[in-house]
Design a protein around this motif. Structure first.
Motif, short mmCIF file in Angstrom:
data_model
loop_
_atom_site.label_atom_id
_atom_site.label_comp_id
_atom_site.label_asym_id
_atom_site.label_seq_id
_atom_site.Cartn_x
_atom_site.Cartn_y
_atom_site.Cartn_z
N ARG A 437 30.74 11.22 -7.08
CA ARG A 437 30.74 9.88 -7.28
C ARG A 437 30.87 9.32 -5.84
O ARG A 437 31.64 9.85 -4.90
CB ARG A 437 31.96 9.75 -8.10
CG ARG A 437 31.98 10.03 -9.40
CD ARG A 437 33.18 9.88 -10.28
NE ARG A 437 34.30 10.82 -9.87
CZ ARG A 437 35.57 10.42 -9.77
NH1 ARG A 437 35.90 9.20 -10.26
NH2 ARG A 437 36.59 11.15 -9.16
N LEU A 439 32.75 6.64 -4.07
CA LEU A 439 33.82 6.04 -4.22
C LEU A 439 33.75 4.48 -3.39
O LEU A 439 34.32 3.39 -4.04
CB LEU A 439 34.99 6.46 -3.73
CG LEU A 439 35.41 7.93 -4.39
CD1 LEU A 439 36.69 8.47 -3.63
CD2 LEU A 439 35.40 7.99 -5.77
N PHE A 444 36.55 2.64 -7.61
CA PHE A 444 36.96 3.93 -8.18
C PHE A 444 38.37 3.57 -8.88
O PHE A 444 38.64 2.49 -9.13
CB PHE A 444 37.45 4.91 -7.25
CG PHE A 444 38.29 4.55 -6.03
CD1 PHE A 444 39.61 4.77 -6.46
CD2 PHE A 444 37.96 3.70 -5.15
CE1 PHE A 444 40.63 4.10 -5.41
CE2 PHE A 444 39.07 3.35 -4.23
CZ PHE A 444 40.29 3.74 -4.23
N SER A 505 41.77 0.11 -11.67
CA SER A 505 40.24 -0.10 -11.02
C SER A 505 40.57 -0.75 -9.68
O SER A 505 41.12 -1.82 -9.65
CB SER A 505 39.64 -0.86 -11.99
OG SER A 505 38.21 -0.91 -11.31
N GLY A 508 35.78 -0.50 -3.91
CA GLY A 508 35.21 0.51 -3.00
C GLY A 508 35.80 0.37 -1.55
O GLY A 508 35.65 1.67 -0.89
N ALA A 511 38.44 3.01 -0.48
CA ALA A 511 38.02 4.29 -1.06
C ALA A 511 38.57 5.21 0.03
O ALA A 511 38.89 6.37 -0.21
CB ALA A 511 36.71 4.68 -1.02
N PHE A 514 42.35 6.54 -1.22
CA PHE A 514 42.35 7.12 -2.36
C PHE A 514 43.73 7.89 -2.80
O PHE A 514 44.40 7.37 -3.55
CB PHE A 514 41.15 8.20 -2.65
CG PHE A 514 40.94 8.64 -3.96
CD1 PHE A 514 40.52 8.04 -4.86
CD2 PHE A 514 41.50 9.98 -4.45
CE1 PHE A 514 40.53 8.32 -6.44
CE2 PHE A 514 41.58 10.35 -5.57
CZ PHE A 514 40.91 9.53 -6.92
#
Length: 557
Positions: A437, A439, A444, A505, A508, A511, A514
């Motif tokens: 994925r 991110l 993400f 949610s 990006g 990211a 995270f």
């Protein structure tokens, strides 16, 4: 007799010349003396053979038996062949080895395609044979001398055998037949001796004609530059001049003529026109080279060019379909088109150029690939509507197995990732086919499960989720992170806690944070529990010890 007189006349002339201008004996004078002696020997043999021929003719006229007449005819035919051979040998010795058959007129043969092809390639074969002419001639003469010596040995054995038999007491009839045989074998031996002397003489002349390697190389170089070297220079100059003139005309044409077509139609027109000019250049250059060779009357070079053209045409018979396919590719009319997308070694690539060597690249990757047009013709392209690569340099990824990584660099060969602080290099085609994925590109979502004590069961469905929601919205508002959505819902009544699902949610661009955002959510939930004095349970394990024992709660921290 006339040949003997001719030989003596030459000998006298040479003696007079020597008397007029006395010089020391040289190798050339010795060779000339040997030639004169050899001519005298051949002439004596001719006189003797002609006398034998007359004798056989008289004998044939006086003989009445048919079988004897046939035998005499055969002997006369053999004797005639031998006389002709001696005449030819006499002429060759007198002319220094020149073959008189070269001056004979030959009948014009009928047209034969195979013979004509052989005739075209004859100059090439003759030139190759000329390189080894002298060694082959020496070897032939040696083999001939060896064969004649073996025949001479056989004739001597036959004569010795007949001589031994003649010494024995025999009848007159047998003696006469044996003497006839002995004379015949003596003739055979004389003929063999004559042929042996001729072969030895030719071998000596061949050795005498040898020159030093240095002189031979120098003379060969001079001959090359005097004849074929100059021809090649003229041909190359003419070819270059014609090529340069057409090249200038092509540049002027493309400079002044601008077509109204745009885009791919303009590219197609330019390619077709360029290939037409290239074809004209090739045809005119070949024509100029062939014309120069023809005017210079150099059959060897002309035959080489024609032979090469024939070989190319024969090969085109099998490879023409392949070349037609490649020509369609070069004209941008094949299965692969300019600026479209193809898959090369498992990686999507863009066709930047179509030529004898085509270039492929990926806008998201560093570097490009050069491949021949025959390899490109096996592919199929389509319009480029999808993304070229699932990530870019600097993106954050979540690999399979929930491995967090950052893209350091990516090229057509490999992708370098940073995983847990260490660089990792993966081949690009393997990376592209793996599951992960991005991110940074897609954004993400984070899902956190948080549990509170069963003491809050009465307000767990309405009040608790709202309090968590308010606290998290305030925490995100005060932080540097912006979220797209936030959801707090009761998830399940677990064994020792009331669990809530907190899902958010996030764009990006965050990211790189995270795990930091996940920790912030946990921290905010704990702060709410401390503020509201909600207990946070821990996992409990109930152990059943059997009869007589009460359950004991053992905590695992």
């Amino acid at each position: 007799m006339s040949r003997l007189v001719f030989g003596l006349f030459i000998y006298c002339l040479l003696n007079i010349a020597v008397a007029v201008e006395p010089t020391e004996p040289t190798v050339q004078d010795d060779k000339l003396q040997q030639t004169i002696l050899r001519l005298q020997e051949i002439d004596q043999s001719l006189i003797q053979k002609k006398l034998e021929q007359k004798t056989l003719l008289k004998k044939q006229k006086s003989t009445k038996e048919a079988e004897d007449v046939n035998d005499i005819k055969l002997q006369r035919q053999e004797l005639k062949k031998l006389i002709n051979q001696l005449d030819l040998t006499f002429e060759q010795v007198a002319t220094g080895g020149i073959d008189s058959s070269l001056f004979e007129q030959k009948a014009v043969p009928e047209f034969d395609l195979n013979k004509e092809i052989v005739q075209i390639t004859r100059p090439v074969i003759d030139s190759l044979k000329k390189l080894t002419e002298k060694p082959r001639l020496i070897e032939q003469l040696r083999n001939k001398i060896k064969s004649l010596e073996e025949l001479k040995h056989s004739t001597q054995q036959a004569k010795d055998s007949i001589s031994i038999i003649l010494k024995q007491p025999l009848t007159n009839d047998i003696k006469n037949k044996l003497k006839t045989l002995q004379k015949n074998w003596e003739k055979y031996e004389a003929d063999i001796d004559e042929s042996l002397k001729t072969a030895n003489y030719q071998l000596e002349n061949t050795y005498t004609e040898k020159v030093s390697p240095g002189s031979s190389i120098v003379s060969s170089i001079k001959e090359f530059f005097r004849e074929r070297g100059f021809t090649l220079l003229v041909a190359l100059s003419a070819a270059f001049a014609i090529w340069f003139i057409i090249y200038l005309f092509e540049k002027v044409f493309f400079h002044f003529y601008k077509p109204h077509a745009k885009g791919k139609a303009r590219i197609l027109w330019k390619r077709i026109t360029g290939y037409i000019f290239s074809a004209i250049k090739v045809l005119l250059v070949l024509s100029s080279v062939i014309t120069v060779f023809y005017i210079r009357n150099d059959l060897l070079l002309l035959a080489l060019v024609i032979l090469i053209l024939i070989i190319i045409l024969l090969n085109l018979r099998n490879t023409l379909p392949k070349y037609l396919s490649e020509i369609r590719m070069l004209l941008n009319l094949g299965p692969v088109r300019l600026d479209e997308r193809v898959i090369y070694q498992g990686i999507p690539m863009q066709v930047n150029n179509i030529g004898m060597y085509s270039f492929l690249s990926n806008p998201e990757l560093v570097g490009r690939v050069r491949i021949p047009v025959n390899e490109l013709s096996t592919m199929i392209s389509r319009p480029a509507n999808d993304s070229w690569f699932p990530c870019r340099e600097g993106d954050f990824l979540m690999l399979s197995g929930d491995i967090y990584a950052q893209v350091l660099s990516q090229s057509v060969e490999s992708v370098r990732l940073k995983v847990k602080g260490c660089p990792v290099q993966i081949p690009t085609n393997e990376f592209y086919s793996s599951q992960f994925r991005n991110l940074s590109r897609d954004g993400f979502s984070l899902a956190v499960v948080f549990g509170i004590d069963y003491a809050n069961q009465a307000k767990c469905l309405d009040e608790v989720p709202q309090i968590f929601m308010t606290a998290l919205e305030k925490a995100f508002a005060e932080s540097d992170y912006h979220i797209n959505s936030l959801v707090v819902e009761f998830k399940a009544a677990a064994a020792s806690s009331l669990d809530y699902l907190i899902a958010t949610s996030i764009p990006g661009e965050y990211a790189d944070s995270f795990f930091k955002i996940e920790r912030m959510i946990q921290r905010t939930c704990v702060a709410v529990c401390n503020e509201q004095q909600w207990g946070i349970p821990f996992q409990q394990l109930t152990i059943h010890a059997g009869d007589g024992f009460s359950p004991s709660n053992v905590s695992n921290k």
